[in-house]
Design an enzyme around this catalytic site. Structure first.
Site, PDB file in Angstrom:
ATOM      1  N   ASP A  31       0.859  -1.195   0.000  1.00 50.91           N
ATOM      2  CA  ASP A  31       0.000   0.000   0.000  1.00 50.91           C
ATOM      3  C   ASP A  31       0.893   1.243   0.000  1.00 50.91           C
ATOM      4  O   ASP A  31       1.956   1.235   0.630  1.00 50.91           O
ATOM      5  CB  ASP A  31      -0.889  -0.004   1.268  1.00 50.91           C
ATOM      6  CG  ASP A  31      -2.136   0.849   1.131  1.00 50.91           C
ATOM      7  OD1 ASP A  31      -3.249   0.295   1.222  1.00 50.91           O
ATOM      8  OD2 ASP A  31      -2.005   2.079   0.925  1.00 50.91           O
ATOM      9  N   SER A 116     -16.749  -2.937  -9.394  1.00 50.00           N
ATOM     10  CA  SER A 116     -17.810  -2.099  -8.828  1.00 50.00           C
ATOM     11  C   SER A 116     -19.077  -2.190  -9.658  1.00 50.00           C
ATOM     12  O   SER A 116     -19.018  -2.389 -10.882  1.00 50.00           O
ATOM     13  CB  SER A 116     -17.323  -0.644  -8.827  1.00 50.00           C
ATOM     14  OG  SER A 116     -18.390   0.230  -8.567  1.00 50.00           O
ATOM     15  N   TYR A 140     -14.683   6.638 -13.349  1.00 51.95           N
ATOM     16  CA  TYR A 140     -14.292   5.606 -12.374  1.00 51.95           C
ATOM     17  C   TYR A 140     -14.826   4.237 -12.803  1.00 51.95           C
ATOM     18  O   TYR A 140     -14.092   3.246 -12.853  1.00 51.95           O
ATOM     19  CB  TYR A 140     -14.826   6.010 -10.985  1.00 51.95           C
ATOM     20  CG  TYR A 140     -14.922   4.871 -10.017  1.00 51.95           C
ATOM     21  CD1 TYR A 140     -13.771   4.334  -9.444  1.00 51.95           C
ATOM     22  CD2 TYR A 140     -16.161   4.311  -9.668  1.00 51.95           C
ATOM     23  CE1 TYR A 140     -13.870   3.263  -8.567  1.00 51.95           C
ATOM     24  CE2 TYR A 140     -16.258   3.267  -8.798  1.00 51.95           C
ATOM     25  CZ  TYR A 140     -15.111   2.743  -8.244  1.00 51.95           C
ATOM     26  OH  TYR A 140     -15.207   1.689  -7.387  1.00 51.95           O
ATOM     27  N   LYS A 144     -12.897   0.539 -14.063  1.00 58.05           N
ATOM     28  CA  LYS A 144     -13.144  -0.812 -13.534  1.00 58.05           C
ATOM     29  C   LYS A 144     -13.516  -1.771 -14.674  1.00 58.05           C
ATOM     30  O   LYS A 144     -13.075  -2.917 -14.704  1.00 58.05           O
ATOM     31  CB  LYS A 144     -14.258  -0.776 -12.478  1.00 58.05           C
ATOM     32  CG  LYS A 144     -13.866  -0.025 -11.209  1.00 58.05           C
ATOM     33  CD  LYS A 144     -12.853  -0.812 -10.396  1.00 58.05           C
ATOM     34  CE  LYS A 144     -12.387  -0.091  -9.156  1.00 58.05           C
ATOM     35  NZ  LYS A 144     -11.391  -0.814  -8.378  1.00 58.05           N
ATOM     36  N   ILE A 206     -29.566  15.671   1.811  1.00 55.21           N
ATOM     37  CA  ILE A 206     -30.251  14.578   1.096  1.00 55.21           C
ATOM     38  C   ILE A 206     -30.357  15.015  -0.366  1.00 55.21           C
ATOM     39  O   ILE A 206     -30.987  16.031  -0.677  1.00 55.21           O
ATOM     40  CB  ILE A 206     -31.653  14.323   1.686  1.00 55.21           C
ATOM     41  CG1 ILE A 206     -31.536  13.886   3.157  1.00 55.21           C
ATOM     42  CG2 ILE A 206     -32.420  13.295   0.857  1.00 55.21           C
ATOM     43  CD1 ILE A 206     -32.866  13.758   3.885  1.00 55.21           C
ATOM     44  N   PHE A 207     -29.713  14.235  -1.232  1.00 54.96           N
ATOM     45  CA  PHE A 207     -29.648  14.626  -2.643  1.00 54.96           C
ATOM     46  C   PHE A 207     -30.938  14.259  -3.373  1.00 54.96           C
ATOM     47  O   PHE A 207     -30.981  13.316  -4.137  1.00 54.96           O
ATOM     48  CB  PHE A 207     -28.445  13.970  -3.323  1.00 54.96           C
ATOM     49  CG  PHE A 207     -27.102  14.362  -2.752  1.00 54.96           C
ATOM     50  CD1 PHE A 207     -26.886  15.622  -2.229  1.00 54.96           C
ATOM     51  CD2 PHE A 207     -26.043  13.456  -2.747  1.00 54.96           C
ATOM     52  CE1 PHE A 207     -25.632  15.986  -1.706  1.00 54.96           C
ATOM     53  CE2 PHE A 207     -24.792  13.803  -2.238  1.00 54.96           C
ATOM     54  CZ  PHE A 207     -24.593  15.075  -1.701  1.00 54.96           C
ATOM     55  N   ARG A 220     -30.441   2.275  -2.394  1.00 53.63           N
ATOM     56  CA  ARG A 220     -29.205   1.573  -2.743  1.00 53.63           C
ATOM     57  C   ARG A 220     -29.122   0.237  -2.007  1.00 53.63           C
ATOM     58  O   ARG A 220     -29.798   0.018  -0.992  1.00 53.63           O
ATOM     59  CB  ARG A 220     -27.974   2.411  -2.333  1.00 53.63           C
ATOM     60  CG  ARG A 220     -27.795   3.691  -3.107  1.00 53.63           C
ATOM     61  CD  ARG A 220     -27.418   3.442  -4.553  1.00 53.63           C
ATOM     62  NE  ARG A 220     -27.247   4.686  -5.281  1.00 53.63           N
ATOM     63  CZ  ARG A 220     -28.245   5.377  -5.854  1.00 53.63           C
ATOM     64  NH1 ARG A 220     -29.483   4.939  -5.777  1.00 53.63           N
ATOM     65  NH2 ARG A 220     -27.997   6.499  -6.508  1.00 53.63           N
TER      66      ARG A 220
HETATM   67  C1  UD1 Z   1     -20.963   5.826  -5.338  1.00 53.69           C
HETATM   68  C2  UD1 Z   1     -20.518   5.791  -6.768  1.00 53.69           C
HETATM   69  C3  UD1 Z   1     -20.101   4.407  -7.109  1.00 53.69           C
HETATM   70  C4  UD1 Z   1     -19.033   3.907  -6.160  1.00 53.69           C
HETATM   71  C5  UD1 Z   1     -19.560   3.981  -4.749  1.00 53.69           C
HETATM   72  C6  UD1 Z   1     -18.484   3.591  -3.742  1.00 53.69           C
HETATM   73  C7  UD1 Z   1     -21.709   7.503  -8.081  1.00 53.69           C
HETATM   74  C8  UD1 Z   1     -22.806   7.779  -9.059  1.00 53.69           C
HETATM   75  N1  UD1 Z   1     -21.595   6.233  -7.648  1.00 53.69           N
HETATM   76  O1  UD1 Z   1     -22.173   5.064  -5.223  1.00 53.69           O
HETATM   77  O2  UD1 Z   1     -19.593   4.408  -8.427  1.00 53.69           O
HETATM   78  O3  UD1 Z   1     -18.696   2.579  -6.469  1.00 53.69           O
HETATM   79  O4  UD1 Z   1     -19.973   5.310  -4.477  1.00 53.69           O
HETATM   80  O5  UD1 Z   1     -17.543   4.582  -3.596  1.00 53.69           O
HETATM   81  O6  UD1 Z   1     -21.011   8.407  -7.681  1.00 53.69           O
HETATM   82  N2  UD1 Z   1     -26.544  10.589  -0.659  1.00 53.69           N
HETATM   83  C9  UD1 Z   1     -27.126  11.693  -0.079  1.00 53.69           C
HETATM   84  N3  UD1 Z   1     -26.313  12.564   0.615  1.00 53.69           N
HETATM   85  C10 UD1 Z   1     -24.958  12.373   0.746  1.00 53.69           C
HETATM   86  C11 UD1 Z   1     -24.383  11.233   0.136  1.00 53.69           C
HETATM   87  C12 UD1 Z   1     -25.196  10.361  -0.563  1.00 53.69           C
HETATM   88  O7  UD1 Z   1     -28.331  11.900  -0.170  1.00 53.69           O
HETATM   89  O8  UD1 Z   1     -24.290  13.211   1.367  1.00 53.69           O
HETATM   90  C13 UD1 Z   1     -27.400   9.619  -1.372  1.00 53.69           C
HETATM   91  C14 UD1 Z   1     -27.105   9.470  -2.863  1.00 53.69           C
HETATM   92  O9  UD1 Z   1     -27.831  10.361  -3.641  1.00 53.69           O
HETATM   93  C15 UD1 Z   1     -27.529   8.001  -3.092  1.00 53.69           C
HETATM   94  C16 UD1 Z   1     -27.191   7.317  -1.774  1.00 53.69           C
HETATM   95  O10 UD1 Z   1     -27.148   8.350  -0.799  1.00 53.69           O
HETATM   96  O11 UD1 Z   1     -28.894   7.915  -3.318  1.00 53.69           O
HETATM   97  C17 UD1 Z   1     -25.857   6.587  -1.773  1.00 53.69           C
HETATM   98  O12 UD1 Z   1     -24.843   7.482  -2.230  1.00 53.69           O
HETATM   99  P1  UD1 Z   1     -23.283   7.128  -2.114  1.00 53.69           P
HETATM  100  O13 UD1 Z   1     -22.986   6.605  -0.756  1.00 53.69           O
HETATM  101  O14 UD1 Z   1     -22.518   8.331  -2.575  1.00 53.69           O
HETATM  102  O15 UD1 Z   1     -23.096   5.915  -3.112  1.00 53.69           O
HETATM  103  P2  UD1 Z   1     -23.452   5.783  -4.665  1.00 53.69           P
HETATM  104  O16 UD1 Z   1     -23.601   7.089  -5.321  1.00 53.69           O
HETATM  105  O17 UD1 Z   1     -24.604   4.828  -4.779  1.00 53.69           O
END
Ligand code: UD1
Length: 321
Positions: A31, A116, A140, A144, A206-207, A220
């Protein structure tokens, strides 16, 4: 087996190292500590400070006697990969080419690779199985997918046997509390909720809450890192039998942002302020795995991937700090 874990000081890598050590494998960690941390190193595993862009150092690490390689070293921030693709191209793709060349040159022909669900892009149907078309929507995910194609060619031309593990949303911390390093500058949902609960952030953004999901927030498939680590052990046994595979690793259960937040409020006893902001570009409404293949081919069963265990194990890790 003697296993070299590349990226073994990182978030998932350290859990994989712990699982290998628990099963009495002989482990060396390689690493560069750019994202991984020293706290994640275990005294039973030999540590080599090195970068995957340093081909000579990789060859030297493998020349020490290695039966298999687990490759978890990569940049993984999907958003950043769209702004700095060069960084992702060099580290993820060139670094993997170096690793494959070193392994094949030395005669190591067993590899477990961290892929991924980002290889699929916008889901055309859910649950997403391995037959789903691969059209990554971020760079990204492209890196992969490109690596998976390299693996297939190295299998045909060099006899490499590989397991490519397509993780859905990795989350949680070791349920026995043995992994101590927290991710720095996390952007994923669960660590952001934890940092807000711990008072390190003012509020969880919350997005979007207008998706076509039950409560309007993104859904998710969260998979506990201990369950992921268990899948690596099974994948190692699988490649040792001179076979290759590509499989999804998910819990097959969707959890919404709001459901995760409410469970975190209940379990932590903290308010966890939250506000709804605009959707994040590129976020699909729902992404849930079919892990039928991992169940059938590897005999894998997630044990810790319910919302309660994900949150409780993560909160325990944050409270230790
Ligand atoms: C993301 C990446 C994915 C990667 C994974 C692990 C994208 C589109 N996908 O997955 O490629 O393999 O991370 O690193 O970027 N959310 C909020 N507020 C926040 C953070 C997240 O509402 O502050 C929501 C998001 O909109 C989503 C869910 O939580 O609906 C999960 O988000 P996140 O943990 O960032 O993972 P992914 O976007 O699914």
């Amino acid at each position: 087996m003697r296993v070299l874990v590349v990226g073994g000081a990182g978030y998932i890598g350290s859990h994989v190292v712990r699982a290998l050590l628990d099963q009495k494998h002989e482990v060396a960690v390689y690493d560069n500590l750019s994202l991984g941390c020293r706290e994640n190193l275990f005294p039973e595993a030999r540590f080599v400070l090195g970068d995957i862009l340093d081909a000579a150092a990789l060859s030297a690490a493998m020349a020490c006697g290695v039966d298999a390689v687990m490759h978890l070293a990569a940049f993984k921030a999907a958003g950043e990969s769209m702004i700095h693709p060069e960084k992702y191209a060099v580290n993820n793709i060139t670094g993997t080419i170096n690793l494959l060349n070193a392994a094949c040159e030395i005669g190591v022909r067993r590899l477990v690779f961290s892929s991924s669900a980002a290889v699929y892009g916008e889901p055309r149907y859910v649950p997403v199985d391995e037959a789903h078309p691969c059209n990554p929507v971020n760079f990204y995910g492209f890196t992969k997918l490109e690596i998976e194609r390299l693996l297939e060619w190295y299998e045909r031309l060099r006899g490499l046997r590989f397991a490519s593990l397509r993780y859905f949303n990795a989350a949680g911390y070791d349920v026995l509390g043995r992994v101590r390093g927290l991710e720095r500058h996390p952007a994923n949902l669960l660590p952001v909720i934890m940092e807000t609960a711990a008072g390190r952030r003012d509020c969880l953004e919350i997005f979007g809450d207008d998706y076509a999901t039950e409560d309007g927030t993104g859904v998710r498939d969260y998979i506990h890192v201990n369950d992921l680590a268990g899948a690596h052990l099974l994948a190692l046994e699988y490649v040792a039998q001179d076979r290759s595979l590509i499989v999804n690793l998910g819990s097959e259960t969707g959890i919404s942002v709001r459901a995760m937040l409410e469970t975190a409020r209940r379990l932590t006893g903290r308010t966890i302020p939250a506000c709804v902001v605009a959707r994040r570009p590129g976020d699909p409404p729902t992404l849930v795995a079919s892990s039928k293949n991992a169940r059938q081919v590897l005999g894998w069963r997630p044990k810790h991937s319910d919302a309660e265990t994900l949150i409780a194990s993560a909160w325990a890790a944050y409270q230790r700090r």
